[in-house]
Design an enzyme around this catalytic site. Sequence first.
Site, PDB file in Angstrom:
ATOM      1  N   HIS A   9      -6.414   9.082  18.045  1.00 54.89           N
ATOM      2  CA  HIS A   9      -7.553   9.117  17.121  1.00 54.89           C
ATOM      3  C   HIS A   9      -7.183   8.872  15.666  1.00 54.89           C
ATOM      4  O   HIS A   9      -8.040   8.903  14.788  1.00 54.89           O
ATOM      5  CB  HIS A   9      -8.306  10.441  17.236  1.00 54.89           C
ATOM      6  CG  HIS A   9      -7.545  11.625  16.695  1.00 54.89           C
ATOM      7  ND1 HIS A   9      -6.634  12.322  17.443  1.00 54.89           N
ATOM      8  CD2 HIS A   9      -7.553  12.223  15.482  1.00 54.89           C
ATOM      9  CE1 HIS A   9      -6.118  13.292  16.714  1.00 54.89           C
ATOM     10  NE2 HIS A   9      -6.656  13.255  15.511  1.00 54.89           N
TER      11      HIS A   9
HETATM   12  C1  UD1 Z   1     -10.496  14.697  11.651  1.00 56.90           C
HETATM   13  C2  UD1 Z   1      -9.346  14.963  10.682  1.00 56.90           C
HETATM   14  C3  UD1 Z   1      -8.021  14.704  11.381  1.00 56.90           C
HETATM   15  C4  UD1 Z   1      -7.920  15.488  12.672  1.00 56.90           C
HETATM   16  C5  UD1 Z   1      -9.129  15.225  13.550  1.00 56.90           C
HETATM   17  C6  UD1 Z   1      -9.075  16.170  14.723  1.00 56.90           C
HETATM   18  C7  UD1 Z   1      -9.766  14.476   8.300  1.00 56.90           C
HETATM   19  C8  UD1 Z   1      -9.528  13.521   7.197  1.00 56.90           C
HETATM   20  N1  UD1 Z   1      -9.408  14.059   9.542  1.00 56.90           N
HETATM   21  O1  UD1 Z   1     -10.471  13.324  11.986  1.00 56.90           O
HETATM   22  O2  UD1 Z   1      -6.961  15.097  10.541  1.00 56.90           O
HETATM   23  O3  UD1 Z   1      -6.753  15.103  13.349  1.00 56.90           O
HETATM   24  O4  UD1 Z   1     -10.328  15.511  12.796  1.00 56.90           O
HETATM   25  O5  UD1 Z   1      -9.871  15.761  15.768  1.00 56.90           O
HETATM   26  O6  UD1 Z   1     -10.258  15.557   8.088  1.00 56.90           O
HETATM   27  N2  UD1 Z   1     -17.742  12.256  14.917  1.00 56.90           N
HETATM   28  C9  UD1 Z   1     -18.617  12.515  15.936  1.00 56.90           C
HETATM   29  N3  UD1 Z   1     -18.833  13.824  16.267  1.00 56.90           N
HETATM   30  C10 UD1 Z   1     -18.236  14.851  15.644  1.00 56.90           C
HETATM   31  C11 UD1 Z   1     -17.341  14.560  14.605  1.00 56.90           C
HETATM   32  C12 UD1 Z   1     -17.093  13.265  14.257  1.00 56.90           C
HETATM   33  O7  UD1 Z   1     -19.205  11.618  16.530  1.00 56.90           O
HETATM   34  O8  UD1 Z   1     -18.492  16.016  16.013  1.00 56.90           O
HETATM   35  C13 UD1 Z   1     -17.464  10.848  14.574  1.00 56.90           C
HETATM   36  C14 UD1 Z   1     -18.262  10.387  13.359  1.00 56.90           C
HETATM   37  O9  UD1 Z   1     -18.641   9.060  13.554  1.00 56.90           O
HETATM   38  C15 UD1 Z   1     -17.241  10.460  12.241  1.00 56.90           C
HETATM   39  C16 UD1 Z   1     -15.942  10.145  12.963  1.00 56.90           C
HETATM   40  O10 UD1 Z   1     -16.091  10.714  14.256  1.00 56.90           O
HETATM   41  O11 UD1 Z   1     -17.520   9.562  11.215  1.00 56.90           O
HETATM   42  C17 UD1 Z   1     -14.723  10.746  12.265  1.00 56.90           C
HETATM   43  O12 UD1 Z   1     -14.886  12.145  12.071  1.00 56.90           O
HETATM   44  P1  UD1 Z   1     -14.102  12.911  10.884  1.00 56.90           P
HETATM   45  O13 UD1 Z   1     -14.312  14.358  11.008  1.00 56.90           O
HETATM   46  O14 UD1 Z   1     -14.448  12.284   9.578  1.00 56.90           O
HETATM   47  O15 UD1 Z   1     -12.616  12.535  11.142  1.00 56.90           O
HETATM   48  P2  UD1 Z   1     -11.771  12.599  12.503  1.00 56.90           P
HETATM   49  O16 UD1 Z   1     -11.357  11.230  12.867  1.00 56.90           O
HETATM   50  O17 UD1 Z   1     -12.492  13.428  13.505  1.00 56.90           O
HETATM   51  N1  UDP Z   2      -7.651  19.032  22.571  1.00 58.81           N
HETATM   52  C1  UDP Z   2      -8.755  19.422  23.339  1.00 58.81           C
HETATM   53  N2  UDP Z   2      -9.435  18.471  24.041  1.00 58.81           N
HETATM   54  C2  UDP Z   2      -9.082  17.145  24.019  1.00 58.81           C
HETATM   55  C3  UDP Z   2      -7.972  16.746  23.206  1.00 58.81           C
HETATM   56  C4  UDP Z   2      -7.286  17.716  22.510  1.00 58.81           C
HETATM   57  O1  UDP Z   2      -9.097  20.602  23.391  1.00 58.81           O
HETATM   58  O2  UDP Z   2      -9.752  16.322  24.667  1.00 58.81           O
HETATM   59  C5  UDP Z   2      -6.921  20.052  21.806  1.00 58.81           C
HETATM   60  C6  UDP Z   2      -5.415  20.086  21.975  1.00 58.81           C
HETATM   61  O3  UDP Z   2      -5.057  20.901  23.066  1.00 58.81           O
HETATM   62  C7  UDP Z   2      -4.966  20.674  20.647  1.00 58.81           C
HETATM   63  C8  UDP Z   2      -5.998  20.176  19.660  1.00 58.81           C
HETATM   64  O4  UDP Z   2      -7.106  19.718  20.442  1.00 58.81           O
HETATM   65  O5  UDP Z   2      -5.025  22.092  20.708  1.00 58.81           O
HETATM   66  C9  UDP Z   2      -5.474  19.059  18.812  1.00 58.81           C
HETATM   67  O6  UDP Z   2      -6.498  18.582  18.000  1.00 58.81           O
HETATM   68  P1  UDP Z   2      -6.657  17.057  17.556  1.00 58.81           P
HETATM   69  O7  UDP Z   2      -5.793  16.190  18.398  1.00 58.81           O
HETATM   70  O8  UDP Z   2      -8.121  16.771  17.525  1.00 58.81           O
HETATM   71  O9  UDP Z   2      -6.193  17.098  16.040  1.00 58.81           O
HETATM   72  P2  UDP Z   2      -4.764  17.022  15.304  1.00 58.81           P
HETATM   73  O10 UDP Z   2      -3.904  18.076  15.899  1.00 58.81           O
HETATM   74  O11 UDP Z   2      -4.246  15.642  15.464  1.00 58.81           O
HETATM   75  O12 UDP Z   2      -5.102  17.272  13.879  1.00 58.81           O
END
Ligand code: UD1
Ligand code: UDP
Length: 445
Positions: free
Chosen positions: A207
């Site tokens: 992601h």
């Molecule tokens: C965010 C964090 C990242 C983390 C990740 C965990 C920042 C800059 N990034 O990235 O560090 O690793 O979360 O998963 O804070 N969206 C949905 N549903 C949701 C949330 C998001 O559809 O519930 C979609 C939206 O289109 C949104 C995109 O995902 O624009 C990105 O979401 P965002 O929270 O901005 O960043 P992540 O890529 O999720």
């Molecule tokens: N995780 C989850 N469901 C998924 C993928 C990941 O519950 O489908 C959990 C995983 O076990 C870990 C956390 O999400 O505890 C990691 O979060 P994510 O990868 O979204 O963010 P990052 O750690 O890269 O910031």
Amino acid sequence: MAAVIHVVGARPNFMKMAPLIRALRDAPGGFEHLLVHTGQHYDEHLNDAIFRDLELAAPDVHLGSGSGSHAEQTARIMVAFEALVRDRAPQLVVVAGDVNSTLACSIVAAKANVPVAHLEAGLRSGDWAMPEEINRVVTDRLSQLHLTPSADADANLLREGASPQGIVRVGNCMIDSLLRNRERAQRGPALSHFGLRAGNFGLVTLHRPSNVDDPGRLRHFLRVLSDLAARLPLVFPVHPRTRARIAALEISEAALSAAGLQLAPPLGYLDFLQLESAAAIVVTDSGGVQEETTALGVPCLTVRDNTERPITVTHGTNPLVGSDPAPPPVGDQDETIPVELAGVTRFITRSQIRYAQAQGDYARLHTPAGSHLVRIPLSTLEERWAAAGFVRIHRSTLVSLRHVKEVRMEHGRCSVVLDEVELQVSRRHTRELRDRLLRPNRPAE
Ligand code: UD1
Ligand code: UDP
């Protein structure tokens, strides 16, 4: 008056904050505290399902910020959180990890003169192209209390001038959650739901914007994963960011699943843990998943060029495989080498190394960007890298043949030219060098 505000916003915050909230709730005398959700993640899969699995109480306050550009999202959280801080006058704000919610709330608290505690403080990738690196560094600068997971994090903070009194090594809270929930996860339905046998499948999560936002790069990853899936079934719970990017590529999910690559919505925490524990291999760019696979001893390939969690690499379960889509030449798989630079662990690849020189029992590795001392004797490197085209030219020097631009013979003395450096070849090693250079299998440039 709320004594402590805990802020969460995105999926990985929940796993990190859960053990801390539980410990404070169970502390003798009790703590008055308020759980604030910024609303950064809001989908059932990324949010509600994870709260349920972690047995976290519903947030006391929801700021409803939702998605947006970095500035929009951060600003919306700041405006809402500022009003809350004014209203509740907390004595401490606790933030976790490195997401936009972490940054937004620490800025607001610091400007309201409320002390900030940062859980998972001190991690550094050194990669300023990652939004998370900016969030970590700024949050740490604004925090009075640094709750760190590991010694490298303490060292990073001290190097940046943080006060030693404010650094408390609490260990890795994400792993506390893992250990607490691991057994419960084993009883779940995920393996049978996906028709998988333990040890006979791979698990994928991707992601990071640097991997999924570029269509060419994402298409390449899907191709590589489909090829791998022909040998080992793969399950890929797809983050919403990635799902949107895959949809834009117009690749049919049916075609991917026919190739053995099963796409799924993001999994609940317990389902994910069950698959993660039973997988033969995990492929990921997630920070948390790197740590969890290290704790579980499950082999993990991290699709990144660097990591803020070097312990996962030095522990041996988690090589960085880089995110460059260009495949290495056949028969010349590259190797990642951790090196220390000003107290921080960084990573270089073997193919960057021009030559290595003995320095006592250590070796100095020379790359175009500088040199690095590693605690490996030259003889060990010689054995390990002979097949990758490294050859000894002197008692104390090993060169990479792929970087030799010229071999000079003058008055019976031999030398090799590597970019701007010319190195003498000893008489003893001249013949061997000549033989190696004349061999047809010299590694490709
Ligand atoms: C965010 C964090 C990242 C983390 C990740 C965990 C920042 C800059 N990034 O990235 O560090 O690793 O979360 O998963 O804070 N969206 C949905 N549903 C949701 C949330 C998001 O559809 O519930 C979609 C939206 O289109 C949104 C995109 O995902 O624009 C990105 O979401 P965002 O929270 O901005 O960043 P992540 O890529 O999720
Ligand atoms: N995780 C989850 N469901 C998924 C993928 C990941 O519950 O489908 C959990 C995983 O076990 C870990 C956390 O999400 O505890 C990691 O979060 P994510 O990868 O979204 O963010 P990052 O750690 O890269 O910031």
